[in-house]
Scaffold this motif. Structure first.
Motif, PDB file in Angstrom:
ATOM      1  N   SER A   1       1.099  -0.261 -32.259  1.00  0.00           N
ATOM      2  CA  SER A   1      -0.066  -1.068 -31.920  1.00  0.00           C
ATOM      3  C   SER A   1      -1.058  -0.314 -31.036  1.00  0.00           C
ATOM      4  O   SER A   1      -0.694   0.625 -30.317  1.00  0.00           O
ATOM      5  CB  SER A   1       0.391  -2.345 -31.195  1.00  0.00           C
ATOM      6  OG  SER A   1      -0.707  -3.114 -30.755  1.00  0.00           O
ATOM      7  N   THR A   2      -2.305  -0.745 -31.105  1.00  0.00           N
ATOM      8  CA  THR A   2      -3.279  -0.365 -30.095  1.00  0.00           C
ATOM      9  C   THR A   2      -3.029  -1.234 -28.862  1.00  0.00           C
ATOM     10  O   THR A   2      -2.049  -1.989 -28.815  1.00  0.00           O
ATOM     11  CB  THR A   2      -4.708  -0.574 -30.610  1.00  0.00           C
ATOM     12  OG1 THR A   2      -4.884  -1.973 -30.895  1.00  0.00           O
ATOM     13  CG2 THR A   2      -4.960   0.226 -31.874  1.00  0.00           C
ATOM     14  N   ASP A   3      -3.940  -1.193 -27.880  1.00  0.00           N
ATOM     15  CA  ASP A   3      -3.737  -2.014 -26.687  1.00  0.00           C
ATOM     16  C   ASP A   3      -3.944  -3.500 -26.953  1.00  0.00           C
ATOM     17  O   ASP A   3      -3.878  -4.317 -26.036  1.00  0.00           O
ATOM     18  CB  ASP A   3      -4.635  -1.556 -25.536  1.00  0.00           C
ATOM     19  CG  ASP A   3      -6.109  -1.591 -25.889  1.00  0.00           C
ATOM     20  OD1 ASP A   3      -6.452  -2.068 -26.986  1.00  0.00           O
ATOM     21  OD2 ASP A   3      -6.928  -1.132 -25.062  1.00  0.00           O
ATOM     22  N   LEU A   4      -4.141  -3.854 -28.217  1.00  0.00           N
ATOM     23  CA  LEU A   4      -4.234  -5.257 -28.598  1.00  0.00           C
ATOM     24  C   LEU A   4      -2.988  -6.036 -28.140  1.00  0.00           C
ATOM     25  O   LEU A   4      -3.079  -7.206 -27.768  1.00  0.00           O
ATOM     26  CB  LEU A   4      -4.403  -5.345 -30.124  1.00  0.00           C
ATOM     27  CG  LEU A   4      -4.715  -6.688 -30.786  1.00  0.00           C
ATOM     28  CD1 LEU A   4      -5.512  -6.461 -32.060  1.00  0.00           C
ATOM     29  CD2 LEU A   4      -3.457  -7.456 -31.107  1.00  0.00           C
ATOM     30  N   ALA A   5      -1.831  -5.382 -28.174  1.00  0.00           N
ATOM     31  CA  ALA A   5      -0.585  -6.061 -27.778  1.00  0.00           C
ATOM     32  C   ALA A   5      -0.290  -5.906 -26.296  1.00  0.00           C
ATOM     33  O   ALA A   5       0.787  -6.272 -25.834  1.00  0.00           O
ATOM     34  CB  ALA A   5       0.588  -5.489 -28.586  1.00  0.00           C
ATOM     35  N   GLU A   6      -1.265  -5.381 -25.543  1.00  0.00           N
ATOM     36  CA  GLU A   6      -1.014  -5.098 -24.127  1.00  0.00           C
ATOM     37  C   GLU A   6      -0.890  -6.370 -23.298  1.00  0.00           C
ATOM     38  O   GLU A   6       0.019  -6.519 -22.496  1.00  0.00           O
ATOM     39  CB  GLU A   6      -2.147  -4.219 -23.598  1.00  0.00           C
ATOM     40  CG  GLU A   6      -1.949  -3.692 -22.214  1.00  0.00           C
ATOM     41  CD  GLU A   6      -3.089  -2.760 -21.844  1.00  0.00           C
ATOM     42  OE1 GLU A   6      -3.890  -3.121 -20.975  1.00  0.00           O
ATOM     43  OE2 GLU A   6      -3.175  -1.669 -22.448  1.00  0.00           O
ATOM     44  N   SER A   7      -1.835  -7.313 -23.490  1.00  0.00           N
ATOM     45  CA  SER A   7      -1.771  -8.527 -22.682  1.00  0.00           C
ATOM     46  C   SER A   7      -2.272  -9.758 -23.413  1.00  0.00           C
ATOM     47  O   SER A   7      -2.026 -10.867 -22.978  1.00  0.00           O
ATOM     48  CB  SER A   7      -2.583  -8.338 -21.392  1.00  0.00           C
ATOM     49  OG  SER A   7      -3.945  -8.128 -21.695  1.00  0.00           O
ATOM     50  N   SER A   8      -2.977  -9.584 -24.516  1.00  0.00           N
ATOM     51  CA  SER A   8      -3.569 -10.743 -25.171  1.00  0.00           C
ATOM     52  C   SER A   8      -2.562 -11.610 -25.900  1.00  0.00           C
ATOM     53  O   SER A   8      -2.811 -12.782 -26.142  1.00  0.00           O
ATOM     54  CB  SER A   8      -4.643 -10.285 -26.174  1.00  0.00           C
ATOM     55  OG  SER A   8      -5.695  -9.656 -25.499  1.00  0.00           O
ATOM     56  N   LEU A   9      -1.464 -11.045 -26.300  1.00  0.00           N
ATOM     57  CA  LEU A   9      -0.467 -11.826 -27.033  1.00  0.00           C
ATOM     58  C   LEU A   9       0.913 -11.243 -26.778  1.00  0.00           C
ATOM     59  O   LEU A   9       1.051 -10.104 -26.354  1.00  0.00           O
ATOM     60  CB  LEU A   9      -0.781 -11.847 -28.536  1.00  0.00           C
ATOM     61  CG  LEU A   9      -1.115 -10.512 -29.219  1.00  0.00           C
ATOM     62  CD1 LEU A   9       0.130  -9.778 -29.606  1.00  0.00           C
ATOM     63  CD2 LEU A   9      -1.982 -10.763 -30.436  1.00  0.00           C
ATOM     64  N   THR A  10       1.909 -12.045 -27.033  1.00  0.00           N
ATOM     65  CA  THR A  10       3.293 -11.630 -26.820  1.00  0.00           C
ATOM     66  C   THR A  10       3.944 -11.330 -28.162  1.00  0.00           C
ATOM     67  O   THR A  10       3.815 -12.108 -29.106  1.00  0.00           O
ATOM     68  CB  THR A  10       4.086 -12.732 -26.099  1.00  0.00           C
ATOM     69  OG1 THR A  10       3.536 -12.896 -24.797  1.00  0.00           O
ATOM     70  CG2 THR A  10       5.556 -12.354 -25.980  1.00  0.00           C
ATOM     71  N   VAL A  11       4.601 -10.194 -28.242  1.00  0.00           N
ATOM     72  CA  VAL A  11       5.363  -9.840 -29.438  1.00  0.00           C
ATOM     73  C   VAL A  11       6.824 -10.115 -29.136  1.00  0.00           C
ATOM     74  O   VAL A  11       7.434  -9.437 -28.312  1.00  0.00           O
ATOM     75  CB  VAL A  11       5.153  -8.355 -29.805  1.00  0.00           C
ATOM     76  CG1 VAL A  11       5.939  -8.016 -31.068  1.00  0.00           C
ATOM     77  CG2 VAL A  11       3.670  -8.049 -29.984  1.00  0.00           C
TER      78      VAL A  11
END
Length: 880
Positions: free
Chosen positions: A319-329
């Motif tokens: 992932s890019t930083d898209l998964a950094e804080s905007s959503l939980t995987v």
């Protein structure tokens, strides 16, 4: 089976079951504190601070919906990315047991699942901004939640300021900001409460903290042996290192926890795709490798952020930083972090913006690491060393400081706050960037001289794209029709990646290859075509009508960005283009656009080095353009002028026709006197008096005058470069006219014009005070070498053979006896034997030593024991 409509009716009017929704979420324990904070705040504001994964996005919206003060109103929640808005809505509706699009829904660009009965709606910041412009009071909205404000996105920052103003008109509107970092006090101050009956207002909004729920987190460091970045961007060797590390560390993790998934952070979509492909080869069937970035189709994004199916294989989400804080995987126990991110940068000098690869902030690195320990013990492996972590900035750079502000400036003008004046923004926009943005908007006819939006500006503000593209959509529709213009704009305004930067090739793919990207483009096209029909289609277009076929793409792009119309200047390979703005840029290697003489460039970015053709900039997307369309679309940049220059000692001129910085035609012409004078003046200004040809006589006179000015001052003139350039017309006027008329510099003797500066009647003393020649006892006349004009310390020098000065006792003095001449007494071979300004002392002392050394070397020349009685001569001894 129950119909969706009946399912919605079953939930209508019922509160959210917060106990069920919040089961297992850390924020459930903070619900009472947030409820008390909102209840005690007359202004209905609060800031909630919690690490990613605590459940704030899931629980805060239904909590607000359940409050009696919000009954019957909608709760609007912003998410900085579309995938996060969809994922948040899907998760809340699942936990609530209600159908998606019922009382929980979402709205993102080109996609909406929400209706009249929606209570909680997740939206992107751009959606809410345009709703505010059409409905500043937000009728029907009870509360707005600004999520992930710490990311400092430009649109979210604008919302903070605009919603603060809305609250001044609507005391019943609740505004909650949610942050994952310790920057909460800044937003608490911006969302200050207003206490009824108090003249000076209230204090900052209350801040509610949720303790971290991180499980044990182990941090390992595995730096690559080589650099992460070089002049071409992220190095291939580093990407190989990340893939190899992910493979090895996943095997290590699965050996003790078979349910663990891995999350790999990389800076951009290109790096994600490369590492994901490498991992699929390495892992084969051992794990599912999924990509997560903005260009992945929505279905694939949703699959990546969903949990592992029962009995399914381990997952590696790259992932890019898209998964950094905007959503939980869900399910992640291992994080592999490259420590890199992409941030926008604006290059005002070259008129372009782009993303550059930099080290992520320490706050981002900590958030990435925390993803591994949300649901159990986890581990982060950083592919860089601790020194690089310590040197990284503490927080992310706010986008408002570095981005192109044209779109933001239009929204602010349409809101009634030109340049953001009076808005409580987290950071004020940089003045130069805002000045540039307002100038673009004035050229588009979008704002008045005082910065307020015109009718055209308000129309452009409703179009979810750069204002330049919006204006091109409206103008292009007049020449090509709304549908064709909308197709072209949907290519550029969407997040599609043009293969080889070729937009016409992308258009062919989207038309002929079905898929999620094609469906999204088609939906964008329909929406933009409807907007185009709202424009003044009857107005005349700058383009020759009609424009058809693939030429429409280039025409619309050229209308949007006339400063990016480009012409081939080096056919290469590699292909290099000159943009009308003056920027040089290269095409990506192997681009199908190679060889086209003219291009309409939609995106040009500062290059990490890759594919920039040595220009420092790379064309990311463009379309072929006919020369006639290029001139029509950028007509305001067309100019024709005679360009004269003074070079090689003579004035020459050419008539040049330009499209901005691009030369269309150039023919030699005879310059006018005014053009010639301007060329000579410009050359003198840039290169100084050195462009003129100074004879020995002119140089000598100038040095003598400089010597007099230093020693005596006025009335002797200052003849330094600065002074002479300042008085050009006074001393060089006729000669300048001659040069402007075509005379060669070598034909002009500068000694005569210098005489014009001589002060009369003091000029009669020139040869007494600073003689050009000095007669020595031998009868020879020796030139006096005066110091350089810029040398304030040297003295006049006479270089003469020693034998010509026998018997000379008194050293000559200049400037009326003020300055003694410095003698360089020379050997018969004209080499210095002595330097003195006291001849009497020399004959009485050092001469004896010089005589002893020289008489044997030069026996034909006189070396008398008594120089006082010897006859000065320039000749050798007579033969015996």
């Amino acid at each position: 089976m129950t119909s969706p409509g009946r399912q919605h009716q079953a939930f209508a009017g019922k509160p959210f079951a917060l106990t069920a929704v919040g089961a297992g979420l850390a924020f459930a324990d903070s619900l009472p504190a947030l409820t008390r904070a909102l209840g005690s705040s007359a202004g209905r504001t609060a800031v909630f601070q919690a690490p990613p994964g605590t459940g704030k996005t899931t629980l805060v919206p239904p909590l607000l919906a359940n409050l009696p003060a919000h009954a019957g109103g909608r709760i609007v929640v912003t998410q900085p990315r579309r995938v996060a808005a969809r994922a948040a809505a899907r998760r809340l509706s699942m936990l609530d047991g209600s159908p998606l699009g019922g009382r929980v829904g979402y709205s993102v660009r080109g996609e909406r699942q929400a209706g009249p009965g929606t209570v909680v709606e997740f939206v992107t910041p751009g959606i809410l901004l345009r709703r505010l412009l059409s409905d500043p009071g937000l009728d029907g909205v009870a509360a707005v939640v600004l999520d992930e404000v710490h990311e400092r996105g430009l649109e979210t920052d604008l919302l903070v300021g605009m919603l603060a103003e809305v609250r001044e008109l609507r005391g019943d509107l609740t505004v909650v900001a949610m942050s994952a970092t310790l920057d909460a006090p800044r937003f608490a101050a911006l969302l200050a409460t207003t206490d009824a009956g108090e003249d000076d207002g209230g204090g900052p909004a209350p801040v509610v903290d949720c303790p971290s729920v991180l499980h044990a987190l182990q941090t390992d460091w595995r730096p690559a042996p080589g650099p992460r970045l070089d002049s071409r961007g992220v190095t291939p060797a580093f990407l190989d290192h990340v893939a190899r590390t992910a493979e090895e560390e996943l095997a290590r993790t699965l050996s003790t926890d078979s349910s663990a998934d891995a999350l790999v952070f990389l800076p951009g979509a290109r790096e994600v795709s490369r590492v994901a492909a490498d991992l699929r080869r390495r892992l084969d069937t051992r794990a599912d490798v999924l990509e997560l970035h903005g260009q992945v189709p929505a279905a694939e994004q949703d699959r990546a952020v969903s949990g592992r199916l029962p009995g399914g294989k381990a997952r590696v989400i790259v992932s890019t930083d898209l998964a950094e804080s905007s959503l939980t995987v869900p399910g992640v126990r291992l994080v592999i972090d490259s420590g890199l991110t992409r941030e926008p940068r604006r290059d005002s000098g070259r008129g372009m913006s782009g993303l550059v690869t930099v080290s992520c902030s320490r706050a981002s690195a900590d958030q990435r690491a925390g993803r591994a320990a949300r649901q159990g013990p986890g581990r982060v492996v950083r592919c860089y060393d601790q020194q690089a972590y310590g040197a990284a900035p503490a927080h992310v750079t706010p986008e408002i400081r570095v981005a192109d502000l044209t779109g933001a400036a239009l929204l602010l003008s349409a809101w009634g706050a030109p340049r953001g004046a009076g808005l409580a923004l987290p950071d004020q926009p940089p003045q130069q960037a805002m000045d540039d943005a307002m100038e673009v908007l004035r050229e588009l006819g979008a704002v008045t001289d005082d910065g307020h939006a015109t009718g055209m500006g308000r129309l452009l503000a409703t179009i979810p794209a750069d204002p330049r593209l919006g204006r091109a959509l409206l103008d292009g529709a007049a020449a090509a029709g709304p549908l064709a213009a909308a197709e072209a704009m949907a290519l550029v305004s969407g997040d599609h990646r043009a293969p080889g930067a070729d937009l016409t090739r992308l258009l062919s793919q989207l038309r002929n290859e079905p898929g999620a990207a094609a469906r999204r483009w088609a939906e964008d096209t329909r929406r933009l075509a409807a907007l185009a029909q709202r424009g003044p289609l009857s107005a005349s277009s700058a383009l020759p009508s009609p424009v058809t076929g693939t030429a429409v793409v280039g025409a619309v792009v050229a209308l949007a960005f006339p400063d990016r119309v480009a012409r081939l200047v080096d056919a290469g390979p590699p292909n290099r283009y000159l943009l009308s703005s003056g920027t040089r840029a290269g095409l990506p290697a192997g681009s199908s656009l190679s060889g086209h003489e003219w291009l309409a460039v939609a995106e040009v970015a500062r290059a990490d080095g890759r594919d920039s053709a040595g220009t420092g900039a790379v064309i990311r997307s463009a379309a072929p353009l006919a020369s006639g369309l290029a001139e029509a679309a950028a007509a305001h940049l067309l100019a024709e002028a005679v360009t004269a220059q003074f070079a090689g000692g003579r004035v020459s001129a050419r008539r040049v026709r330009r499209l901005g910085a691009i030369v269309l035609a150039s023919t030699p012409v005879r310059p006018s006197p005014a053009e010639g004078r301007a060329a000579v003046a410009e050359a003198l200004k840039k290169e100084g008096l050195g462009v003129l040809e100074w004879s020995t006589a002119a140089q000598g006179l100038r040095r003598r005058l400089a010597f007099l000015h230093r020693g005596l001052g006025a009335p002797w003139p200052d003849v330094s470069d600065h002074a002479l350039l300042h008085r050009l017309d006074e001393w060089l006027g006729p000669e300048l006219e001659a040069l402007a008329g075509g005379a060669a510099a070598r034909s002009i003797e500068l000694a005569r014009p210098l005489h014009r500066l001589l002060p009369w009647p003091a000029a009669a003393k020139l040869d007494d005070l600073a003689p050009e020649w000095l007669e020595v006892p031998s009868g020879s006349r020796i030139r006096v070498e005066y110091p350089d004009v810029a040398d304030d310390t040297a003295r006049p020098v006479v270089a003469v053979k020693l034998q010509e000065c026998f018997g000379w006792a008194e050293t000559p003095r200049l400037l009326g006896g003020r300055v003694p001449v410095l003698f360089h007494l020379l050997s018969p071979a004209r080499r210095p034997l002595a330097v003195t300004d006291d001849l009497a002392s020399f004959w009485s002392g050092p001469y004896a030593q010089v005589r002893a050394e020289m008489r044997g070397r030069y026996p034909k020349h006189p070396w008398p024991e008594d120089p006082w009685q010897a006859t000065a001569t320039a000749r050798v001894k007579p033969r015996q």
